[in-house]
Design an enzyme around this catalytic site. Structure first.
Site: not given
Ligand code: PLP
Length: 424
Positions: A129, A206, A209, A232, A371
């Site tokens: 991202h 990261d 997600q 999220k 993104c």
């Protein structure tokens, strides 16, 4: 689709999500397939937010009056909930931020500026991202380090065969997403950690997600840093967290300066506070952070393993349904190797046309580059359509989505794509 009961009951879960129970364009039930952009939140989180403002709100770590102490206790309880969710050893290893982007920027600025030298390398991947690309590019610009990108295979997975060649004695840090926000690919963080160990590189994960959708254990994966966002994971927007290993955080200089992050200030110098406050300058998002306790509790009660199994099952079903359309190309690996994210392109059709026509039927998907421009360049398209799922997504919604897509394709075949197609 395989038989057997669903690992969790999304219909029961939906009763906690008032926003999902509404009609769009006065006709269609809302089919919300955009949870990778931002999830919805249950009544428990909404109630927790209201409760803070109605009964428990004051600034934290500042007042010594009753309300401030209560608010501070709840704020620190949220930190402990997040600590438990990701398996951190200490609560002070959890820095409350405004989200994943803030977490990446914090490490890129603080650790990056203090440690990167000309010739050093930061290894990213072709599926990151922008939030996990641009802060490292900026750090590279400031320090003279270089950013490199591990390629992906044609099936949308990290090309691990090339990993050892990209890891050199100049690699200082590997920053990789645990789950691709476009391809849904679940990356082998443990294996990357082992290979990064051989060249002494740090590992930044990261988790935007992954933390909301599968169990996370920073001690098992030995991630040095992990960033993720409340919005999220069924929590409020405007709040998130950065996990960092204690010894690393201790050695890092503060990033933002201001109130709350200092022990003492004189006219010519300041002494920073201890962890975690050293990295929490200014008044934090108090109510949003406190409501994260309810979000973590909700995820724990439903069970992240069950959520992951449910979403994988939905991804499998979506793949099966889309396979019936010969002009639809799904990006990313087979569903058994991905999370609940299915992105696709339709030959000679602009993704925004698909998204707009699906929206006319009450179906919310995302169209664009999500993104991830370098990834789309690798895929050979400038944009794609993304359907993403969560614990509250039902089998019926996947069917509605597939039916909607069938009629959208028929409409577009008749009328043509309104926008210029995106294929190379
Ligand atoms: N990383 C990934 C993989 C994401 O999917 C996102 C959001 O879409 C981000 C980072 C940025 O998250 P935020 O905008 O909450 O900071």
């Amino acid at each position: 689709m395989e038989s057997g009961p669903l690992p969790l009951d999304p219909a029961a879960i939906r009763r906690d999500f008032p926003i999902l129970d509404q009609t769009i364009h006065d006709r269609f039930p809302l089919v919300y397939l955009d949870s990778a952009a931002s999830s919805q939140r249950p009544r428990q989180v909404i109630d927790a937010l209201r409760d803070v403002y109605e009964r428990n709100y004051a600034n934290v770590h500042r007042g010594i009056h009753w309300l401030s102490e209560r608010s501070t206790d709840l704020f620190e309880e949220a930190r402990e909930s997040i600590q438990a969710l990701v398996g951190a050893r200490h609560a002070h290893e959890i820095i409350l931020t405004s989200g994943t982007t803030a977490g990446v920027n914090l490490v890129a600025r603080s650790w990056g500026d203090a440690n990167l030298r000309p010739g050093d390398e930061i290894l990213l991947t072709d599926m990151e991202h922008h939030s996990n690309i641009v802060p490292w590019q900026q750090a590279a610009e400031r320090t003279g380090a270089a950013v490199r990108f591990l390629p992906i295979t044609d099936s949308g997975e990290l090309d691990l065969e090339q990993l050892d060649a990209f890891l050199t004695d100049r690699t200082r840090l590997v920053a990789v997403t645990a789950v691709s926000n476009v391809l849904g690919t679940i990356n082998p963080i443990g294996a990357i950690r082992e290979r990064a160990d051989r060249c002494g590189a740090l590992l930044f994960v990261d988790g935007a997600q992954s933390v909301p959708h599968e169990p996370t254990d920073v001690q098992a994966t030995r991630a040095d840093f992990l960033a993720f966002s409340g919005h999220k994971m069924m929590g409020p927007s405007g709040v998130g967290a950065l996990y960092g290993r204690e010894t690393l955080l201790d050695a890092m200089p503060p990033f933002l300066g201001g109130g709350g992050m200092i022990r003492r200030v004189a006219r010519d110098r300041f002494a920073p506070a201890d962890l975690p406050f050293k990295f929490e300058a200014g008044t934090p998002p108090i109510a949003d952070a406190i409501a994260m306790t309810a979000a973590c509790r909700y995820l724990r009660d439903v069970g992240l393993e069950r959520i992951a199994a449910h979403e994988q099952r939905l991804a499998r079903l979506a793949h099966e349904r889309l396979a019936a359309f010969d002009d639809v190309a799904i990006h990313g690996p087979a569903p058994d190797r991905k999370a609940g994210i299915v992105s696709f392109s339709i030959d000679r059709v602009h993704p925004q046309d698909i998204s707009e026509l699906l929206d006319h039927r009450g179906i919310a998907v995302r169209a664009g580059h999500h993104c991830a421009m370098p990834l789309h360049e690798r895929l050979g398209v400038s944009a794609s359509v993304r359907a993403s799922f969560y614990a509250y997504t039902t089998v019926d919604e996947i069917d509605r989505f597939a039916d909607g897509l069938r009629s959208v394709r028929e409409t577009l075949r008749r009328t043509g794509s309104r926008r210029a197609p995106t294929a190379r």
